[in-house]
Motif scaffolding. Structure first.
Motif, mmCIF file in Angstrom:
data_model
loop_
_atom_site.group_PDB
_atom_site.id
_atom_site.type_symbol
_atom_site.label_atom_id
_atom_site.label_comp_id
_atom_site.label_asym_id
_atom_site.label_seq_id
_atom_site.Cartn_x
_atom_site.Cartn_y
_atom_site.Cartn_z
ATOM 1 N N LEU A 152 -14.070 8.024 -6.386
ATOM 2 C CA LEU A 152 -13.329 8.380 -7.591
ATOM 3 C C LEU A 152 -13.496 7.296 -8.654
ATOM 4 C CD1 LEU A 152 -11.220 9.894 -9.299
ATOM 5 C CD2 LEU A 152 -9.439 8.772 -7.924
ATOM 6 N N ASN A 153 -13.380 6.050 -8.237
ATOM 7 C CA ASN A 153 -13.521 4.945 -9.178
ATOM 8 C C ASN A 153 -14.915 4.917 -9.815
ATOM 9 O OD1 ASN A 153 -12.476 2.269 -10.273
ATOM 10 N ND2 ASN A 153 -14.328 1.594 -9.227
ATOM 11 N N LEU B 68 0.832 -1.203 0.000
ATOM 12 C CA LEU B 68 0.000 0.000 0.000
ATOM 13 C C LEU B 68 0.870 1.259 0.000
ATOM 14 C CD1 LEU B 68 -2.644 1.545 0.165
ATOM 15 C CD2 LEU B 68 -2.672 1.124 2.650
ATOM 16 N N LYS B 69 1.899 1.292 0.830
ATOM 17 C CA LYS B 69 2.786 2.453 0.879
ATOM 18 C C LYS B 69 3.470 2.681 -0.472
ATOM 19 C CE LYS B 69 2.215 3.745 5.127
ATOM 20 N NZ LYS B 69 1.514 5.033 5.387
ATOM 21 N N LYS B 70 3.891 1.611 -1.104
ATOM 22 C CA LYS B 70 4.550 1.712 -2.410
ATOM 23 C C LYS B 70 3.600 2.313 -3.441
ATOM 24 C CE LYS B 70 6.833 -1.176 -5.905
ATOM 25 N NZ LYS B 70 7.253 -2.569 -6.235
ATOM 26 N N ARG B 71 2.355 1.876 -3.422
ATOM 27 C CA ARG B 71 1.376 2.378 -4.391
ATOM 28 C C ARG B 71 0.971 3.819 -4.095
ATOM 29 N NH1 ARG B 71 1.875 -2.606 -4.610
ATOM 30 N NH2 ARG B 71 1.207 -3.948 -6.338
ATOM 31 N N GLU B 72 0.958 4.180 -2.828
ATOM 32 C CA GLU B 72 0.676 5.578 -2.485
ATOM 33 C C GLU B 72 1.780 6.486 -3.002
ATOM 34 O OE1 GLU B 72 -1.954 5.077 1.638
ATOM 35 O OE2 GLU B 72 0.191 5.500 1.739
ATOM 36 N N ASP C 187 -4.676 1.559 -8.232
ATOM 37 C CA ASP C 187 -3.854 0.586 -7.507
ATOM 38 C C ASP C 187 -3.854 0.868 -6.006
ATOM 39 O OD1 ASP C 187 -3.222 -0.844 -9.751
ATOM 40 O OD2 ASP C 187 -1.272 0.123 -10.068
ATOM 41 N N VAL C 188 -3.929 2.138 -5.619
ATOM 42 C CA VAL C 188 -4.009 2.487 -4.198
ATOM 43 C C VAL C 188 -5.287 1.909 -3.598
ATOM 44 C CG1 VAL C 188 -4.243 4.373 -2.533
ATOM 45 C CG2 VAL C 188 -2.635 4.571 -4.437
ATOM 46 N N ARG C 189 -6.383 2.082 -4.305
ATOM 47 C CA ARG C 189 -7.672 1.565 -3.827
ATOM 48 C C ARG C 189 -7.612 0.054 -3.647
ATOM 49 N NH1 ARG C 189 -12.222 -0.087 -7.012
ATOM 50 N NH2 ARG C 189 -14.143 -0.130 -5.784
ATOM 51 N N ALA D 224 -4.971 -1.872 -3.190
ATOM 52 C CA ALA D 224 -4.055 -2.235 -2.106
ATOM 53 C C ALA D 224 -4.676 -1.961 -0.745
ATOM 54 C CB ALA D 224 -2.741 -1.467 -2.247
ATOM 55 N N ALA D 225 -5.413 -0.860 -0.624
ATOM 56 C CA ALA D 225 -6.089 -0.539 0.635
ATOM 57 C C ALA D 225 -7.165 -1.567 0.948
ATOM 58 C CB ALA D 225 -6.698 0.858 0.561
ATOM 59 N N LYS D 226 -7.858 -1.984 -0.082
ATOM 60 C CA LYS D 226 -8.916 -2.983 0.098
ATOM 61 C C LYS D 226 -8.322 -4.311 0.574
ATOM 62 C CE LYS D 226 -12.003 -2.498 -2.950
ATOM 63 N NZ LYS D 226 -12.722 -2.500 -4.235
ATOM 64 N N LYS D 227 -7.196 -4.694 -0.028
ATOM 65 C CA LYS D 227 -6.549 -5.943 0.363
ATOM 66 C C LYS D 227 -6.113 -5.890 1.824
ATOM 67 C CE LYS D 227 -3.810 -8.071 -2.502
ATOM 68 N NZ LYS D 227 -2.659 -8.383 -3.391
#
Length: 277
Positions: A230-231, A170-174, A190-192, A194-197
């Protein structure tokens, strides 16, 4: 009356046995939703969520399973989820379109027809996917592989390792999203994901993690909600662009797409504030 022996060993919970505890309710929920698609409109969304959680569950336990087998099952779950999602997009689109377009610009009958057609395609695709036997075979195969493993993995250690892996992702994608251009939506999406996971992992392992870790759920839900909004705007924009026939004329379609683009930019700014972008 026989006195209980306090020294009697209790069954030890390990990562292998925890898998079934998490997977069985999700499988039951997915099958329950799939059986009620004709009765309730919201069941498609619930089915999609259950399948997404199962995909995350398989990712979480991947280190203890055959990687290739896991990826085959995850790909199947993704295809089934996409079938449900294609119809769900219209459920999201209808209220958003009515918000941004004049009533006269919309041809409601065409919108409803497109929605019904998408739902019928979703039902047909899901029926052809043999969801019930596929999920049961998946659960049986994964449980057998886990239960025949020679090494028992402590669930607390396993939970910590998998959550830390998801946190790093998540940090990497942010960081990537902050560097990306505003029109590079893929990085934000991708942030969304990763956060969901990470959120799902915290929910799976809530009983096995320190309280401070589980408290992160609140901030993750906030991030997920903003990036989800946003999505929705982006998905509806693509949907409208592909189905301009729902408008009374081309000018109405163009005006609505422009309004949706403005909404997308506002929602991107709101989402960006949560990651310092």
């Amino acid at each position: 009356m026989k006195t209980p022996n306090p020294k009697k060993a209790r069954p030890r919970v390990n990562a292998q046995t925890r898998f079934s505890t998490c997977a069985k309710p999700l499988m039951d929920e997915a099958l329950r939703c799939a059986a009620r698609l004709d009765e309730y409109a919201d069941e498609l969304h619930k089915l999609r969520v259950a399948l997404r959680r199962l995909r995350t569950l398989l990712w979480a336990w991947r280190p203890l399973l055959d990687r290739e087998a896991v990826e085959i099952e995850r790909a199947y779950l993704k295809r089934a989820g996409m079938a449900a999602g294609s119809a769900r997009d219209w459920d999201i689109a209808l209220p958003l379109l009515r918000e941004h377009a004049d009533e006269a610009a919309l041809v409601d009958e065409r919108m409803q027809a497109a929605r019904v057609e998408a739902r019928e395609r979703a039902r047909a695709t899901l029926a052809a996917s043999d969801l019930k036997p596929a999920l049961r075979d998946m659960l049986h195969t994964m449980n057998r592989a886990l239960n025949t493993a020679h090494e028992r993995v402590p669930v607390k250690r396993f939970a910590r390792d998998r959550v830390q892996t998801a946190q790093r992702a998540l940090k990497k994608r942010e960081r990537r999203a902050k560097r990306a251009m505003r029109d590079d939506y893929a990085a934000w999406h991708d942030v969304r994901k990763a956060a969901k996971k990470l959120r799902y992992l915290l929910e799976f392992f809530a009983a096995d993690l320190p309280r401070r870790e589980v408290k992160r759920l609140k901030s993750l839900k906030k991030l997920q909600n903003r990036f989800g909004a946003l999505n929705d705007a982006v998905s509806v924009t693509h949907l409208v662009d592909a189905h301009r026939e729902v408008f009374a004329n081309a000018a109405s379609g163009d005006a609505t797409l422009a309004a949706l683009a403005r909404t997308g930019k506002r929602r991107m700014r709101r989402a960006g504030k949560l990651i310092g972008a």
